[in-house]
Design a protein around this motif. Structure first.
Motif, PDB file in Angstrom:
ATOM      1  N   ILE A  25      -1.607  28.312  48.725  1.00 26.44           N
ATOM      2  CA  ILE A  25      -1.425  28.189  47.281  1.00 26.44           C
ATOM      3  C   ILE A  25      -2.701  27.629  46.663  1.00 26.44           C
ATOM      4  CG2 ILE A  25       1.073  27.888  47.419  1.00 26.44           C
ATOM      5  CD1 ILE A  25       0.618  24.870  47.214  1.00 26.44           C
ATOM      6  N   PRO A  26      -2.891  27.765  45.364  1.00 25.93           N
ATOM      7  CA  PRO A  26      -4.088  27.196  44.734  1.00 25.93           C
ATOM      8  C   PRO A  26      -4.119  25.676  44.867  1.00 25.93           C
ATOM      9  CG  PRO A  26      -2.985  28.745  43.261  1.00 25.93           C
ATOM     10  CD  PRO A  26      -2.053  28.508  44.400  1.00 25.93           C
ATOM     11  N   LEU A  27      -5.268  25.158  45.256  1.00 28.45           N
ATOM     12  CA  LEU A  27      -5.525  23.719  45.218  1.00 28.45           C
ATOM     13  C   LEU A  27      -6.378  23.473  43.978  1.00 28.45           C
ATOM     14  CD1 LEU A  27      -5.602  20.841  46.373  1.00 28.45           C
ATOM     15  CD2 LEU A  27      -7.585  21.540  47.754  1.00 28.45           C
ATOM     16  N   VAL A  69       3.990  26.612  44.356  1.00 29.93           N
ATOM     17  CA  VAL A  69       3.067  27.588  43.772  1.00 29.93           C
ATOM     18  C   VAL A  69       1.705  26.990  43.464  1.00 29.93           C
ATOM     19  CG1 VAL A  69       4.858  29.076  42.796  1.00 29.93           C
ATOM     20  CG2 VAL A  69       4.005  27.126  41.465  1.00 29.93           C
ATOM     21  N   ALA A  70       1.542  25.677  43.590  1.00 32.33           N
ATOM     22  CA  ALA A  70       0.242  25.046  43.350  1.00 32.33           C
ATOM     23  C   ALA A  70       0.280  23.612  43.843  1.00 32.33           C
ATOM     24  CB  ALA A  70      -0.134  25.078  41.874  1.00 32.33           C
ATOM     25  N   MET A  71      -0.901  23.085  44.136  1.00 32.84           N
ATOM     26  CA  MET A  71      -1.077  21.661  44.377  1.00 32.84           C
ATOM     27  C   MET A  71      -2.127  21.174  43.395  1.00 32.84           C
ATOM     28  SD  MET A  71      -2.117  19.568  47.850  1.00 32.84           S
ATOM     29  CE  MET A  71      -0.528  19.938  48.624  1.00 32.84           C
ATOM     30  N   ILE A  72      -1.798  20.136  42.630  1.00 30.92           N
ATOM     31  CA  ILE A  72      -2.713  19.558  41.649  1.00 30.92           C
ATOM     32  C   ILE A  72      -3.143  18.184  42.152  1.00 30.92           C
ATOM     33  CG2 ILE A  72      -2.968  18.778  39.260  1.00 30.92           C
ATOM     34  CD1 ILE A  72      -0.818  20.799  38.483  1.00 30.92           C
ATOM     35  N   GLY A  73      -4.450  17.948  42.219  1.00 28.21           N
ATOM     36  CA  GLY A  73      -4.969  16.697  42.737  1.00 28.21           C
ATOM     37  C   GLY A  73      -5.418  16.899  44.172  1.00 28.21           C
ATOM     38  N   PRO A  74      -5.970  15.827  44.779  1.00 24.59           N
ATOM     39  CA  PRO A  74      -6.060  14.435  44.345  1.00 24.59           C
ATOM     40  C   PRO A  74      -7.143  14.191  43.288  1.00 24.59           C
ATOM     41  CG  PRO A  74      -6.284  14.687  46.744  1.00 24.59           C
ATOM     42  CD  PRO A  74      -6.466  16.017  46.133  1.00 24.59           C
ATOM     43  N   GLU A  75      -7.145  12.916  42.791  1.00 23.85           N
ATOM     44  CA  GLU A  75      -8.211  12.481  41.895  1.00 23.85           C
ATOM     45  C   GLU A  75      -9.508  12.271  42.661  1.00 23.85           C
ATOM     46  OE1 GLU A  75      -6.974   9.067  39.317  1.00 23.85           O
ATOM     47  OE2 GLU A  75      -5.245   9.156  40.641  1.00 23.85           O
ATOM     48  N   SER A  76      -9.410  11.516  43.737  1.00 25.75           N
ATOM     49  CA  SER A  76     -10.579  11.075  44.492  1.00 25.75           C
ATOM     50  C   SER A  76     -11.249  12.230  45.227  1.00 25.75           C
ATOM     51  CB  SER A  76     -10.150  10.005  45.506  1.00 25.75           C
ATOM     52  OG  SER A  76     -11.077   9.886  46.555  1.00 25.75           O
ATOM     53  N   THR A 119       0.801  15.033  56.564  1.00 23.68           N
ATOM     54  CA  THR A 119       2.106  15.628  56.834  1.00 23.68           C
ATOM     55  C   THR A 119       2.700  16.216  55.566  1.00 23.68           C
ATOM     56  OG1 THR A 119       2.458  13.985  58.566  1.00 23.68           O
ATOM     57  CG2 THR A 119       4.378  15.224  57.832  1.00 23.68           C
ATOM     58  N   PHE A 120       2.548  15.502  54.464  1.00 26.26           N
ATOM     59  CA  PHE A 120       3.036  16.007  53.181  1.00 26.26           C
ATOM     60  C   PHE A 120       2.362  17.325  52.819  1.00 26.26           C
ATOM     61  CE2 PHE A 120       2.304  16.215  48.537  1.00 26.26           C
ATOM     62  CZ  PHE A 120       3.618  16.366  48.118  1.00 26.26           C
ATOM     63  N   ILE A 121       1.043  17.386  52.968  1.00 28.63           N
ATOM     64  CA  ILE A 121       0.305  18.612  52.639  1.00 28.63           C
ATOM     65  C   ILE A 121       0.747  19.765  53.523  1.00 28.63           C
ATOM     66  CG2 ILE A 121      -1.988  19.663  52.563  1.00 28.63           C
ATOM     67  CD1 ILE A 121      -3.052  16.764  52.104  1.00 28.63           C
ATOM     68  N   THR A 122       0.939  19.487  54.802  1.00 31.75           N
ATOM     69  CA  THR A 122       1.371  20.524  55.732  1.00 31.75           C
ATOM     70  C   THR A 122       2.725  21.092  55.332  1.00 31.75           C
ATOM     71  OG1 THR A 122       0.170  19.467  57.541  1.00 31.75           O
ATOM     72  CG2 THR A 122       1.897  21.027  58.142  1.00 31.75           C
ATOM     73  N   VAL A 179      -7.960  17.065  51.882  1.00 31.09           N
ATOM     74  CA  VAL A 179      -6.977  18.095  51.543  1.00 31.09           C
ATOM     75  C   VAL A 179      -7.594  19.483  51.695  1.00 31.09           C
ATOM     76  CG1 VAL A 179      -5.493  19.011  49.728  1.00 31.09           C
ATOM     77  CG2 VAL A 179      -5.766  16.532  49.980  1.00 31.09           C
ATOM     78  N   ALA A 180      -8.832  19.649  51.224  1.00 32.16           N
ATOM     79  CA  ALA A 180      -9.498  20.951  51.320  1.00 32.16           C
ATOM     80  C   ALA A 180      -9.684  21.365  52.776  1.00 32.16           C
ATOM     81  CB  ALA A 180     -10.850  20.898  50.611  1.00 32.16           C
ATOM     82  N   PHE A 181      -9.952  20.410  53.638  1.00 32.64           N
ATOM     83  CA  PHE A 181     -10.097  20.711  55.067  1.00 32.64           C
ATOM     84  C   PHE A 181      -8.808  21.306  55.624  1.00 32.64           C
ATOM     85  CE2 PHE A 181      -9.457  19.329  59.478  1.00 32.64           C
ATOM     86  CZ  PHE A 181     -10.558  19.908  60.087  1.00 32.64           C
ATOM     87  N   ILE A 182      -7.671  20.731  55.243  1.00 38.48           N
ATOM     88  CA  ILE A 182      -6.387  21.230  55.736  1.00 38.48           C
ATOM     89  C   ILE A 182      -6.094  22.617  55.167  1.00 38.48           C
ATOM     90  CG2 ILE A 182      -3.902  20.791  55.771  1.00 38.48           C
ATOM     91  CD1 ILE A 182      -4.530  17.823  55.719  1.00 38.48           C
ATOM     92  N   PHE A 183      -6.374  22.818  53.887  1.00 37.26           N
ATOM     93  CA  PHE A 183      -6.184  24.131  53.276  1.00 37.26           C
ATOM     94  C   PHE A 183      -7.035  25.181  53.994  1.00 37.26           C
ATOM     95  CE2 PHE A 183      -3.725  22.217  50.126  1.00 37.26           C
ATOM     96  CZ  PHE A 183      -3.293  23.138  49.179  1.00 37.26           C
ATOM     97  N   ASP A 184      -8.289  24.832  54.278  1.00 45.15           N
ATOM     98  CA  ASP A 184      -9.201  25.774  54.918  1.00 45.15           C
ATOM     99  C   ASP A 184      -8.697  26.164  56.306  1.00 45.15           C
ATOM    100  OD1 ASP A 184     -11.678  27.250  54.914  1.00 45.15           O
ATOM    101  OD2 ASP A 184     -12.454  25.782  56.330  1.00 45.15           O
TER     102      ASP A 184
END
Length: 721
Positions: free
Chosen positions: A135-137, A105-112, A93-96, A119-124
């Motif tokens: 925005i850039p991940l 303007v950007a999302m930095i992370g996650p570490e894991s 929900t936060f990512i959305t 996260v990449a799945f949601i961006f895609d």
């Protein structure tokens, strides 16, 4: 993996986060500027490392604030932190909400790596749904090779560290520091991996790298990342790892820091002399390690020592920078430079295009670095319409030339932790840039200490005199269009690199160009809108004209009336074979017929006994290709590169669907191979292999026979092209 798409959640939902969702007070604010642009940066990080990442971002922000103090434009960044270990519902929900908020303007992370895959799945899916780049991940230290392979080429994904494949190489490079490893019989290693994507990437790739260094992984233990201490102790005690002796190394690849510390405590509190080495790039904490007799060793993703980040950091915080902090610094700096480049550009460009432009200018010889005064000079150049050459804390922003956003040449720190005291022993990088040891040099060092009866050890190869190539498309139907198309593309790549038709034998059924189903008669291409590969191509044999045994005669130079064109190679010549088609276990398909691995092995035996090659490179794009290569891997100076291992299928290039033909016109492995050698004919086989790994989805690119072939760093495709 939890893959539920959350984009229909309203953008203004107020989320009650389980731990933290705060706007950081340490943002940039420049009162003197006339134009202040407020922008948000989402930061996804574990609770354990939030304070470290926060202070690094505040430090970066302070340097940016100083750089733009007297500027007409000031970016005011606000950092919104979120715990990557919160519930999946909250995280998604936060990512959305971030993606639906134009102020980010950007999302930095996650570490894991595992969280990063979510996260990449949601961006895609966001891009697919809204038909625009998010925005850039920016991933500082999430290094899963499967993640990079799945989303490689996505403009929005920026990986600031190389994959676990490269880290495996760095890890084994440092083993030369243990004198007990430099033995004629290689080194005995034990491997413990968690079953998540992070651990799996090491259990998949580390054995290959170990084999290349004549090391033996005698035990591989896969454990759940959620295993209890009681169950873990029981498993360890019943495994061969508990019986490890003096000088044997236990490697642990685990993204759970608590579990890492537990394994350390269970294994290292004895007098056996075993050496505990922790693979460390996601979020493991070395200061929890090393309370045993010897202590713990590990490899961490670090800063480029040539640019002094570590010294500045230690002076400022009185601690050693770990946990991806150099990468976090660079993530915000690159974001800011991209925003400035976009704003001052005289031509319209997106933020991501601007970031790519900045990265393209970054070189080892750059005059500007990450400090505030240098960033001010960079800003002045952007205002003049010039792209500055800037290096970050992690060194030059050198990204993969094909995909643009996968970092190359990561610096690693070889560390030791004893009684809670963490210390750096040595710096490593792939190419050994200033201030680091080269894993290439390490490879050379170790190979010198390996006895091998191959001609690449102890005996010099003859001077290369000539090059010969055999290209085979093993399928003959319209639906398998891509196989003949890729072979034709390889034909033109060879011609471009200097081959004449007398030195190329091209075998394919030649039934595409004027096929009744071809809407553009006389045309064959392996990319949508690509040029006509069929025009002026000289095809020597059709599959239907040959017996399967004829391929062996072609390779061995046995000409006759019905087989007038063959290879005339000898012991001074290199031979390149490219085979693209279908396969089964221990089988290469030849139209509707089978060529068995034993037959291929017989061909190579005849070539070897007849002194028909100096070196032979056999590239196979078929399903289960590794089964054939494995069967034939004992021949001297013969290397197989396969699109899939012995138990996998090979897949099409999903980006190359020609809707006019209603066909995929290329395979992923072949297309990547052809592009890489076409653009860089002198690419080293090591770099070629790594590029193929990134560019091939759905299967694992594999090497067979490399031990007798020679040092893959020193061998380049120029020997064959």
């Amino acid at each position: 993996m939890f893959k539920v798409f959350w984009f229909h959640i309203m953008a203004f939902v107020v989320i009650c986060f389980s731990f933290i969702s705060c706007e950081d007070e340490g943002c940039i604010s420049c009162e003197q500027t006339q134009n202040i642009k407020k922008q948000k940066v989402a930061v996804i990080v574990s609770l354990e490392n939030t304070d470290r990442w926060k202070r690094t971002l505040q430090w970066t922000a302070a340097n940016i604030r100083e750089a733009q103090r007297d500027n007409d434009l000031s970016y005011d960044f606000q950092f919104v932190f979120f715990d990557e270990n919160a519930s999946e519902l909250s995280l998604n929900t936060f990512i959305t909400n971030v993606l639906c908020d134009s102020n980010y303007v950007a999302m930095i992370g996650p570490e894991s790596s595992a969280k990063a895959e979510n996260v990449a799945f949601i961006f895609d899916n966001f891009k697919k749904q809204y038909q625009k780049n998010p925005i850039p991940l920016i991933l500082p230290v999430a290094t899963s090779i499967d993640l990079q392979r799945e989303y490689v080429g996505s403009d929005w994904l920026w990986c600031l560290s190389e994959s676990n494949l490269t880290q495996s190489e760095a890890l084994l490079s440092v083993t030369k520091s243990f004198s007990s490893l430099n033995t004629d019989n290689g080194s005995k290693l034990h491997l413990i991996c968690t079953t998540d994507s992070y651990g799996k990437s090491f259990s998949t790739w580390l054995p290959f790298v170990a084999t290349e260094r004549a090391m033996n992984i005698s035990t591989t233990l896969n454990i759940s990342e959620n295993i209890s201490e009681v169950e873990l102790k029981k498993i360890l005690q019943s495994s061969l790892i508990s019986k490890a002796e003096n000088g044997e190394i236990i490697i642990v690849a685990c993204s759970n820091p608590t579990l890492c510390a537990t394994i350390d405590s269970l294994l290292s509190n004895d007098e056996s002399g075993k050496i505990f080495v922790q693979v460390f790039s996601d979020s493991a904490l070395p200061d929890r390690m090393g309370y045993g007799v010897i202590g713990s060793y590990g490899v961490a993703i670090g800063a480029d020592p040539a640019y002094g980040f570590r010294i500045l950091y230690e002076t400022k915080f009185n601690e050693f920078p770990v946990y991806g902090e150099p990468q976090v610094y660079d993530a915000l700096m690159l974001t800011w430079l991209g925003l400035c480049a976009k704003h001052y550009s005289t031509v319209p460009m997106t933020q991501i295009d601007a970031m790519k432009s900045i990265a393209r200018e970054s070189t080892r010889e750059a005059k500007l670095n990450y400090t505030s005064s240098n960033l001010k000079y960079a800003l002045d150049q952007l205002k003049k319409g010039e792209m500055p050459s800037v290096v970050g804390a992690t060194g030059p922003f050198v990204f993969d030339s094909k995909y643009g956003s996968i970092r190359e040449n990561t610096s690693f720190v070889f560390w030791h932790s004893k009684d809670g005291v963490f210390s750096s022993l040595e710096d490593f990088s792939t190419k050994g840039v200033f201030g680091t040891q080269s894993s290439i040099s390490s490879w050379n060092f170790q190979m010198q200490n390996i006895e091998d009866d191959s001609d690449t050890q102890g005996n010099e190869l003859p001077v290369l005199h000539d090059r010969w190539a055999l290209l085979v498309a093993g399928s003959d139907t319209w639906q398998d269009y891509r196989h003949q198309a890729d072979v034709l593309a390889m034909y033109w790549t060879l011609k471009y690199c200097g081959y004449d038709d007398d030195h190329i034998i091209l075998v394919e059924e030649n039934n595409l160009a004027y096929n009744i189903q071809n809407p553009v008669k006389g045309n064959v291409h392996n990319s949508v809108g690509g040029f006509n590969l069929y025009n002026n191509a000289y095809i020597d044999y059709q599959l239907s004209q040959l017996k399967t045994s004829d391929i062996g005669d072609i390779l061995c130079g046995n000409a006759r009336e019905s087989l007038s064109k063959v290879l005339h190679s000898d012991g001074d010549d290199d031979v390149f074979v490219f085979w693209c088609g279908h396969g089964e276990t221990d089988v290469l398909k030849f139209g509707q017929r089978n060529i068995y691995a034993s037959e291929v092995n017989d061909w190579l035996t005849r070539m070897e006994n007849g002194n028909k090659y100096r070196k032979l490179l056999f590239v196979v794009e078929t399903c289960y290709a590794g089964s054939v290569a494995q069967y034939c891997s004992s021949h001297k100076r013969t290397l197989f590169i396969t699109a899939a291992n012995s138990v996998e299928r090979s897949y099409v290039d999903m980006t190359n669907l020609d809707e006019n033909l209603d066909l995929y016109v290329s395979n992923g492995f072949s297309n990547t191979f052809i592009q890489m050698v076409g653009e860089h004919p002198n690419v080293s086989l090591r770099d070629l292999y790594y590029g193929l790994v990134l560019g091939t989805s759905g299967s694992h690119v594999s090497l067979y026979g490399s031990k007798s072939f020679g040092n893959l760093y020193d061998c380049s495709m120029k020997e064959f092209f």
